[in-house]
Design a protein around this motif. Structure first.
Motif, PDB file in Angstrom:
ATOM      1  N   VAL A 119      39.971 -21.994  79.080  1.00 49.38           N
ATOM      2  CA  VAL A 119      40.641 -21.851  80.372  1.00 49.38           C
ATOM      3  C   VAL A 119      39.715 -22.424  81.432  1.00 49.38           C
ATOM      4  O   VAL A 119      38.533 -22.076  81.481  1.00 49.38           O
ATOM      5  CB  VAL A 119      40.920 -20.369  80.732  1.00 49.38           C
ATOM      6  N   GLU A 120      40.245 -23.301  82.270  1.00 49.00           N
ATOM      7  CA  GLU A 120      39.495 -23.839  83.400  1.00 49.00           C
ATOM      8  C   GLU A 120      40.329 -23.608  84.652  1.00 49.00           C
ATOM      9  O   GLU A 120      41.508 -23.967  84.673  1.00 49.00           O
ATOM     10  CB  GLU A 120      39.217 -25.326  83.217  1.00 49.00           C
ATOM     11  N   LEU A 121      39.708 -23.005  85.648  1.00 48.17           N
ATOM     12  CA  LEU A 121      40.429 -22.661  86.871  1.00 48.17           C
ATOM     13  C   LEU A 121      39.563 -22.979  88.080  1.00 48.17           C
ATOM     14  O   LEU A 121      38.381 -22.641  88.112  1.00 48.17           O
ATOM     15  CB  LEU A 121      40.782 -21.171  86.868  1.00 48.17           C
ATOM     16  N   ILE A 166      44.972 -14.299  87.289  1.00 49.55           N
ATOM     17  CA  ILE A 166      45.444 -15.590  86.770  1.00 49.55           C
ATOM     18  C   ILE A 166      44.922 -15.812  85.351  1.00 49.55           C
ATOM     19  O   ILE A 166      45.677 -16.180  84.454  1.00 49.55           O
ATOM     20  CB  ILE A 166      45.036 -16.743  87.707  1.00 49.55           C
ATOM     21  N   VAL A 167      43.635 -15.576  85.129  1.00 48.75           N
ATOM     22  CA  VAL A 167      43.045 -15.763  83.800  1.00 48.75           C
ATOM     23  C   VAL A 167      43.695 -14.825  82.794  1.00 48.75           C
ATOM     24  O   VAL A 167      44.029 -15.230  81.676  1.00 48.75           O
ATOM     25  CB  VAL A 167      41.508 -15.573  83.848  1.00 48.75           C
ATOM     26  N   SER A 168      43.917 -13.595  83.183  1.00 49.88           N
ATOM     27  CA  SER A 168      44.563 -12.630  82.298  1.00 49.88           C
ATOM     28  C   SER A 168      45.978 -13.083  81.926  1.00 49.88           C
ATOM     29  O   SER A 168      46.364 -13.061  80.748  1.00 49.88           O
ATOM     30  CB  SER A 168      44.610 -11.258  82.976  1.00 49.88           C
ATOM     31  N   PRO A 219      45.272 -10.570  76.649  1.00 45.89           N
ATOM     32  CA  PRO A 219      44.816 -10.936  78.002  1.00 45.89           C
ATOM     33  C   PRO A 219      43.294 -10.856  78.110  1.00 45.89           C
ATOM     34  O   PRO A 219      42.689  -9.906  77.632  1.00 45.89           O
ATOM     35  CB  PRO A 219      45.465  -9.901  78.914  1.00 45.89           C
ATOM     36  N   LEU A 220      42.705 -11.859  78.700  1.00 46.29           N
ATOM     37  CA  LEU A 220      41.266 -11.858  78.949  1.00 46.29           C
ATOM     38  C   LEU A 220      41.037 -11.177  80.294  1.00 46.29           C
ATOM     39  O   LEU A 220      41.333 -11.744  81.345  1.00 46.29           O
ATOM     40  CB  LEU A 220      40.714 -13.285  78.971  1.00 46.29           C
ATOM     41  N   ASN A 221      40.550  -9.950  80.250  1.00 41.07           N
ATOM     42  CA  ASN A 221      40.269  -9.195  81.467  1.00 41.07           C
ATOM     43  C   ASN A 221      38.794  -9.367  81.807  1.00 41.07           C
ATOM     44  O   ASN A 221      37.923  -8.778  81.175  1.00 41.07           O
ATOM     45  CB  ASN A 221      40.611  -7.714  81.283  1.00 41.07           C
ATOM     46  N   LEU A 222      38.532 -10.202  82.795  1.00 42.75           N
ATOM     47  CA  LEU A 222      37.160 -10.507  83.192  1.00 42.75           C
ATOM     48  C   LEU A 222      36.480  -9.280  83.779  1.00 42.75           C
ATOM     49  O   LEU A 222      37.095  -8.514  84.528  1.00 42.75           O
ATOM     50  CB  LEU A 222      37.149 -11.626  84.229  1.00 42.75           C
ATOM     51  N   GLU A 223      35.214  -9.124  83.462  1.00 45.28           N
ATOM     52  CA  GLU A 223      34.401  -8.081  84.078  1.00 45.28           C
ATOM     53  C   GLU A 223      34.136  -8.473  85.531  1.00 45.28           C
ATOM     54  O   GLU A 223      34.191  -9.648  85.888  1.00 45.28           O
ATOM     55  CB  GLU A 223      33.060  -7.950  83.346  1.00 45.28           C
ATOM     56  N   MET A 224      33.814  -7.484  86.346  1.00 44.80           N
ATOM     57  CA  MET A 224      33.455  -7.784  87.732  1.00 44.80           C
ATOM     58  C   MET A 224      32.197  -8.654  87.744  1.00 44.80           C
ATOM     59  O   MET A 224      31.347  -8.525  86.872  1.00 44.80           O
ATOM     60  CB  MET A 224      33.198  -6.490  88.513  1.00 44.80           C
ATOM     61  N   ILE A 225      32.108  -9.519  88.712  1.00 44.43           N
ATOM     62  CA  ILE A 225      30.973 -10.428  88.839  1.00 44.43           C
ATOM     63  C   ILE A 225      30.103  -9.964  90.002  1.00 44.43           C
ATOM     64  O   ILE A 225      30.606  -9.640  91.078  1.00 44.43           O
ATOM     65  CB  ILE A 225      31.460 -11.873  89.082  1.00 44.43           C
ATOM     66  N   ASP A 226      28.800  -9.937  89.774  1.00 45.08           N
ATOM     67  CA  ASP A 226      27.844  -9.603  90.827  1.00 45.08           C
ATOM     68  C   ASP A 226      27.537 -10.894  91.585  1.00 45.08           C
ATOM     69  O   ASP A 226      26.690 -11.687  91.162  1.00 45.08           O
ATOM     70  CB  ASP A 226      26.580  -9.005  90.215  1.00 45.08           C
ATOM     71  N   PHE A 227      28.256 -11.118  92.672  1.00 44.99           N
ATOM     72  CA  PHE A 227      28.109 -12.367  93.412  1.00 44.99           C
ATOM     73  C   PHE A 227      26.757 -12.471  94.127  1.00 44.99           C
ATOM     74  O   PHE A 227      26.278 -13.573  94.365  1.00 44.99           O
ATOM     75  CB  PHE A 227      29.271 -12.560  94.388  1.00 44.99           C
ATOM     76  N   VAL A 228      26.136 -11.334  94.425  1.00 39.62           N
ATOM     77  CA  VAL A 228      24.796 -11.364  95.023  1.00 39.62           C
ATOM     78  C   VAL A 228      23.807 -11.918  93.999  1.00 39.62           C
ATOM     79  O   VAL A 228      23.018 -12.816  94.307  1.00 39.62           O
ATOM     80  CB  VAL A 228      24.370  -9.967  95.514  1.00 39.62           C
ATOM     81  N   ALA A 229      23.852 -11.414  92.772  1.00 39.60           N
ATOM     82  CA  ALA A 229      22.953 -11.902  91.719  1.00 39.60           C
ATOM     83  C   ALA A 229      23.233 -13.368  91.405  1.00 39.60           C
ATOM     84  O   ALA A 229      22.300 -14.157  91.210  1.00 39.60           O
ATOM     85  CB  ALA A 229      23.105 -11.050  90.462  1.00 39.60           C
TER      86      ALA A 229
END
Length: 174
Positions: free
Chosen positions: A92-94, A129-131, A141-151
């Motif tokens: 998947v590319e988004l 969208i990815v899900s 469904p691919l349920n993405l984990e939350m992303i740490d945008f600060v890191a």
């Protein structure tokens, strides 16, 4: 206490109010979306237990000719491979874009603001969208984990700093 020219010497100046940050989402849209179901094209062989790798990159820029408007693009690639064989199951590319009206953020803070706060707002839409795409493509469904945008931001800054450092000069031992 008032901050006036008549204030007694040694008196603390009145606190300066921080600028009020104002942010509005003007638009959100998918710039590019690709889903490749390799498993369906090649057929399943053996164990298809997936191993999924997700890569995320961010880009933020000022919209030309428009004051206080910025585009923030989240680019996500998710690749699923069979654990046993390493064969690709799906990709998947988004590219998802949010257009923001931002006021009150100091100029020296706009870059981290764009690449941390704005993706936090658009990420739930990216996740959905990815899900939906993976589910509609015949996979769970691919349920993405939350992303740490600060890191993510700090890692990218550190990578850029390291990439720009000149190679260490060779040491000469006497």
């Amino acid at each position: 206490m008032q901050d006036t020219p008549d204030a007694p010497e040694g008196a603390a100046p009145a606190p300066v109010a921080a600028p009020k940050v104002s942010q509005r989402i003007l638009a959100q849209y998918i710039r590019d979306l690709s889903f490749e179901n390799v498993l369906a094209r090649k057929g399943a062989t053996g164990d298809v237990t997936p191993e999924i790798a997700v890569q995320v990159s961010l880009d933020g820029r000022k919209r030309s000719g428009i004051d206080n408007q910025y585009e923030v693009t989240t680019k996500l690639t998710a690749t699923s491979k069979g654990k046993a064989t390493g064969d690709v199951l799906f990709v998947v590319e988004l590219e998802y874009v949010g257009v923001f009206q931002i006021e009150g953020v100091p100029e020296n803070q706009i870059h981290p603001y764009l690449l941390i706060e704005c993706p936090r707002i658009t990420f739930p839409f990216v996740r959905r969208i990815v899900s939906d795409v993976t589910r509609d493509g015949g996979f769970p469904p691919l349920n993405l984990e939350m992303i740490d945008f600060v890191a993510l931001y700090r890692n990218e800054i550190a990578r850029r700093v390291q990439a720009n450092q000149p190679a260490a000069a060779p040491r000469l031992d006497a």
